[in-house]
Enzyme design. Structure first.
Site, short mmCIF file in Angstrom:
data_model
loop_
_atom_site.label_atom_id
_atom_site.label_comp_id
_atom_site.label_asym_id
_atom_site.label_seq_id
_atom_site.Cartn_x
_atom_site.Cartn_y
_atom_site.Cartn_z
N HIS A 73 17.37 29.12 -79.35
CA HIS A 73 17.60 29.66 -80.59
C HIS A 73 17.76 31.30 -80.54
O HIS A 73 18.71 31.79 -81.29
CB HIS A 73 16.39 29.44 -81.42
CG HIS A 73 16.51 29.99 -82.76
ND1 HIS A 73 15.90 31.23 -82.85
CD2 HIS A 73 16.96 29.70 -83.86
CE1 HIS A 73 15.84 31.43 -84.41
NE2 HIS A 73 16.49 30.57 -85.07
N HIS A 74 17.01 31.90 -79.66
CA HIS A 74 17.25 33.28 -79.58
C HIS A 74 16.50 33.58 -78.23
O HIS A 74 15.72 32.96 -77.67
CB HIS A 74 16.73 34.51 -80.74
CG HIS A 74 15.28 34.16 -80.63
ND1 HIS A 74 14.68 33.74 -81.64
CD2 HIS A 74 14.36 34.87 -80.29
CE1 HIS A 74 13.36 33.87 -81.59
NE2 HIS A 74 13.15 34.72 -80.93
N GLN A 149 11.91 36.44 -72.80
CA GLN A 149 11.59 35.28 -73.73
C GLN A 149 12.82 34.41 -74.30
O GLN A 149 13.39 35.00 -74.66
CB GLN A 149 10.67 36.10 -74.67
CG GLN A 149 10.08 34.95 -75.94
CD GLN A 149 9.52 35.71 -77.27
OE1 GLN A 149 10.29 36.09 -77.85
NE2 GLN A 149 8.29 35.76 -77.17
N HIS A 151 13.33 31.22 -77.05
CA HIS A 151 12.89 30.39 -78.12
C HIS A 151 13.75 29.17 -77.89
O HIS A 151 14.91 29.27 -78.24
CB HIS A 151 13.00 30.99 -79.28
CG HIS A 151 12.44 30.24 -80.54
ND1 HIS A 151 13.07 30.44 -81.63
CD2 HIS A 151 11.68 29.08 -80.56
CE1 HIS A 151 12.44 29.59 -82.49
NE2 HIS A 151 11.86 28.68 -81.89
N HIS A 218 18.62 40.08 -87.75
CA HIS A 218 18.06 38.76 -87.39
C HIS A 218 17.17 38.17 -88.63
O HIS A 218 16.32 38.85 -89.11
CB HIS A 218 17.08 38.78 -86.15
CG HIS A 218 16.55 37.30 -85.83
ND1 HIS A 218 17.21 36.41 -85.40
CD2 HIS A 218 15.39 36.99 -85.76
CE1 HIS A 218 16.85 35.36 -85.17
NE2 HIS A 218 15.39 35.52 -85.63
N HIS A 220 16.40 33.85 -90.23
CA HIS A 220 16.62 32.49 -89.99
C HIS A 220 17.37 31.95 -91.18
O HIS A 220 18.46 32.79 -91.51
CB HIS A 220 15.14 31.58 -89.83
CG HIS A 220 14.37 31.99 -88.77
ND1 HIS A 220 13.05 31.31 -88.57
CD2 HIS A 220 14.69 32.89 -87.66
CE1 HIS A 220 12.58 31.97 -87.43
NE2 HIS A 220 13.51 32.83 -86.98
N MET A 294 12.29 35.06 -90.69
CA MET A 294 11.96 36.49 -90.16
C MET A 294 12.98 37.50 -90.68
O MET A 294 14.08 36.92 -91.37
CB MET A 294 12.41 36.49 -88.47
CG MET A 294 11.41 35.75 -87.77
SD MET A 294 11.69 35.96 -85.88
CE MET A 294 10.23 35.04 -85.22
#
Length: 341
Positions: A73-74, A149, A151, A218, A220, A294
């Site tokens: 997703h990111h 990180q 997701h 960014h 959703h 977000m």
């Protein structure tokens, strides 16, 4: 613990695979990838670290993503003074730090000294920094570790693994301009069947001058209109709002060139707004999952013969508790709700 740290140092050098001449200095590439992880559940955030050699300086000058939006997703690349865990991989959703995972240790991406270095989503392409600009990491930087990180929205089938990540282009040549990122965002909620404006702002309080060169937005799924960032020059005659950048967050979430490269200094105000269109019949909150929302605006900048801002994040409590018209910045002129100034 020390042996694990030493392993990260060794890995940093073993996986260098390419050296090319760019202008007058050499650029190497490091493969910073997930170590064939298995996302065993939906909405999983995983982190993996590398320790930077404490006896040398390195400058990151480019990023080439190794991921697709169908898998990740990111992705976020954090710079840390200390990583959130000493494990090779851990569960690291910032908004899910109290969640127990039956496969991975749960911790934040960074234990201390957290800052964003790079972000990617929606099949964004590679990013090359401007000439003479680089992110300083290592000996003379507070960034002693990098933490990747990723997701993952959906669990993987049994036996399937992933190595999403980013190829880091770096040099040991001293760059006269250090790069930095400040992340503007909000908390808050979006009422059902409504359009909401999520806003944040922070006053520049440091004796520094930053030169913006790229921005990224960014959200959703509810971020259907443009996310915009501004610098506000305070004045008794009327605050002057200057657009830094504005972009539809449903487009590839890459770093785009700013529309205004004017320097930003002490007492200027950084501000951002996300326009959210909630067509659901339920309240939506800011959160980590795809059903949440977000509101983020990333500003990438450089400083000349100086260090980046100590301020790495600029967050507000968001609606219904914060709007530009009720904040401590005391704006005397605010853009219309259609994002014009």
């Amino acid at each position: 613990m020390e042996s694990l740290y030493n392993m990260f140092v060794i890995l940093f050098f073993l996986f260098i695979f390419k050296t090319t001449d760019v202008l007058t200095f050499e650029v190497d590439t490091y493969d910073f990838l997930m170590p064939n992880v298995h996302p065993h559940r939906d909405e999983l955030y995983l982190c993996t670290p590398i320790r930077i050699s404490p006896n040398q300086n390195f400058y990151i000058v480019g990023f080439k993503p190794n991921a697709t939006m169908h898998t990740a997703h990111h992705m976020l690349l954090y710079g840390c003074s200390e990583p959130g865990s000493n494990d090779p991989v851990w569960s690291c959703g910032e908004m899910q730090s109290n969640e127990v995972d039956n496969l991975y240790t749960t911790a934040s991406p960074c234990r201390s000294g957290s800052q964003i270095v790079y972000a990617w989503a929606r099949d964004a392409p590679s990013l090359e920094l401007p000439k003479d600009v680089g992110f300083l990491i290592g000996q003379d930087s507070p960034i002693k570790y990098l933490v990747l990180q990723v997701h993952y929205m959906t669990k993987f089938p049994e036996g399937k693994t992933d190595n999403s990540g980013v190829f880091l282009k770096y040099t040991q040549e001293t760059m006269p301009r250090q790069a930095g990122v400040i992340l503007l965002g909000t908390s808050g909620v979006i009422p059902p069947d409504s359009v909401e404006h999520m806003e944040t702002a922070c006053i520049m309080k440091e004796e520094k001058v930053i030169h913006p060169f790229a921005f990224r937005t960014h959200t959703h799924g509810l971020g259907k209109q443009k996310v915009s960032g501004y610098v506000v020059r305070k004045s008794m005659q009327g605050d002057k709002w200057e657009l830094i950048g504005s972009k539809d967050p449903q487009l590839p979430q890459m770093f785009y060139p700013v529309v205004n490269t004017d320097p930003i200094g002490k007492f200027d105000v950084l501000a951002a707004r996300c326009v959210m269109n909630n067509t659901r019949h339920e309240l939506v909150k800011i959160g980590a999952t795809n059903r949440d929302e977000m509101c983020n605006f990333y500003l990438m900048y450089w400083v000349e013969n100086d260090t980046p801002l100590k301020m790495k994040y600029c967050f507000s409590s968001g609606p219904p508790y914060y709007y530009w018209g009720m904040g401590p910045e005391n704006f005397n002129r605010i853009p219309d709700l259609d994002n014009t100034v």
